[in-house]
Design a protein around this motif. Structure first.
Motif, PDB file in Angstrom:
ATOM      1  N   PHE A   8      12.545 -13.397 -15.917  1.00  0.00           N
ATOM      2  CA  PHE A   8      13.690 -12.488 -15.933  1.00  0.00           C
ATOM      3  C   PHE A   8      14.583 -12.802 -17.121  1.00  0.00           C
ATOM      4  N   SER A  12      18.904  -9.204 -16.899  1.00  0.00           N
ATOM      5  CA  SER A  12      18.456  -9.186 -15.498  1.00  0.00           C
ATOM      6  C   SER A  12      19.157 -10.246 -14.650  1.00  0.00           C
ATOM      7  N   VAL A  22      17.369 -10.295  -8.315  1.00  0.00           N
ATOM      8  CA  VAL A  22      16.163 -10.989  -8.770  1.00  0.00           C
ATOM      9  C   VAL A  22      15.555 -11.774  -7.601  1.00  0.00           C
ATOM     10  N   SER A 231      13.492  -4.817 -14.430  1.00  0.00           N
ATOM     11  CA  SER A 231      13.953  -5.532 -13.241  1.00  0.00           C
ATOM     12  C   SER A 231      14.900  -4.644 -12.429  1.00  0.00           C
TER      13      SER A 231
END
Ligand code: ADP
Ligand code: ASP
Ligand code: MG
Length: 406
Positions: A8, A12, A22, A231
């Motif tokens: 990530f 993100s 996440v 994401s």
């Protein structure tokens, strides 16, 4: 059950809400019964801020301390993500580069990974533990913290995927895949379902920062399956694959640009054997990379103008080095210009098609854009133009090669 690496990037994990988001994506993979290692970047803007602190504290800094400072952003996100996973009831722990360990050489600020020992992480998969790894950092043979160059978390992710023998390495970012060109500049850019390693490597090294160049190189050499995806959305991303997996080969698959170029012209250099070696030798010794080169023979035959590019960061050093040697090198005048951009068209189909360069020159001429330097290789053509025409050139070329989205 599969083994998966998820990476990530900065946007993100820009704040706690996004880190929680996440954590949900990671949990979803765990719930599917998969073994998961996650690699994280620093929160967006943090690395820039840290670099800035270092330059303020010490303009000509000790690069070992630069690495101690700039690697710290990733430590924070790794710890926070491990906590957010624990809050969701997922067993997780953070790993700094030195704890894995991710071994590198001692080229501080741009270190290369030399080995990853992921046995302990793999062992803990058996107990259902997720590994949250700080990207961008490693440990030198001297035991000091190193960083892998800007954008280096991508390379951490691919190296971890290779070490773990992961089935997939998913690079989550703020766009939903690799596009024909930077979608933030060309609105008609089209998302690619697949791109070859070779094309991705050229795109990255010619300026498309969606993946760090070294991560693509490593993925290609180690056969890691990389996917670039968003994401924030649940749409399929872009797969980076071998050439034989692509059925319909485009002549041009993508267009990249790099503002990281500066042009130097040495006017009236004596035109005799050995001059180029005398000029480029000292630059190479000073670790200054020369990229594009063009030499014009002047009408009198006795002297020539030599134009070449270096990175903007190296411009001042290159100019000083050449000016100090003016008498020795025997040129009349040095002029330099940092207001240039390199625009490149890339495609494996170029190997078997003629006329690709001609279309590029015609499209640029049609917009009145002057080409200052040209360089080519098997699957790419690059031109250097005035920076103010970057967007105009990208859009014109995108249309000329039939890449515009419907
Ligand atoms: P992260 O922080 O997730 O690592 P980056 O900023 O490093 O993200 O990379 C993603 C960015 O790359 C996108 O926001 C986009 O502007 C840029 N980019 C440049 N060229 C391309 C391309 N051909 N396809 C997709 N994104 C590109
Ligand atoms: N945080 C580092 C950078 O901004 C590494 C990365 O994001 O990949 O360059
Ligand atoms: Mg990046």
């Amino acid at each position: 059950m599969a083994r998966i690496v998820q990476k990530f990037g900065g946007t993100s994990v820009a704040n706690l809400d996004r880190i929680r988001n996440v954590a949900k994506r990671v949990k979803a993979e765990v719930d599917r019964g998969n073994e998961v290692a996650v690699v994280v970047s620093a929160m967006s803007g943090v690395t820039n801020q840290l670099v800035d602190y270092v330059s303020q504290a010490s303009p000509l800094h000790d690069t070992r301390e630069y690495d101690a400072v700039v690697s710290s952003g990733e430590q924070v996100t790794a710890g926070l993500l491990a906590l957010c996973l624990q809050e969701l009831g997922v067993s997780a722990r953070s790993w700094m580069g030195w704890q894995v360990p991710i071994r590198t050489d001692d080229a501080h600020g741009k270190a290369r990974i030399t080995g990853v020992e992921a046995d302990e992480i793999a062992k803990r998969f058996k107990d259902g533990q997720v590994a949250v790894i700080a990207g961008f950092q490693g440990i030198s043979p001297q035991g000091r913290i190193t960083t892998l160059g800007r954008g280096g978390s991508d390379t951490t992710a691919v190296a971890i995927a290779a070490a773990l023998g992961a089935e997939r390495c998913d690079i989550f970012t703020d766009v939903d895949g690799v596009y024909t060109t930077d979608p933030r500049i060309v609105a008609k850019a089209r998302k690619l379902d697949k791109i070859t390693y070779e094309e991705m490597l050229e795109m990255a090294s010619l300026g498309a920062k969606v993946l760090q160049t070294r991560s693509v190189e490593l993925a290609m050499n180690m056969g890691v399956r990389v996917q670039v995806l968003s994401s924030f959305e649940d749409t399929p991303g872009t797969l980076v694959v071998d050439e034989d997996e692509i059925v319909e080969k485009q002549v041009v698959s993508g267009i990249a640009y790099s503002r990281d170029e500066a042009k130097i012209t040495l006017m009236q250099v004596r035109d005799k054997p050995g001059v180029a070696a005398d000029i480029f030798g000292p630059l190479a010794e000073a670790s200054i990379n020369v990229d594009m080169i063009v030499q014009n023979v002047s009408p009198d035959g006795g002297s020539t103008d030599l134009t070449f590019t270096v990175t903007r960061a190296d411009l001042k050093r290159a100019v000083k080095l050449l000016e100090d040697r003016q008498a020795e090198l025997g040129y009349r005048k040095l002029v330099h210009d940092a207001g240039v951009v390199k625009v490149s068209v890339i495609g494996v189909g170029m190997r078997s098609h003629a006329g690709v360069a001609q279309s590029m020159f015609r499209a640029l001429a049609g917009k009145g854009i002057n080409i200052q330097v040209i360089s080519t290789s098997e699957i790419k053509i690059s031109v250097l133009i005035d920076e103010q025409y970057t967007e105009l050139a990208l859009r014109a070329l995108h249309t000329a090669y039939g890449l515009d989205a419907a």
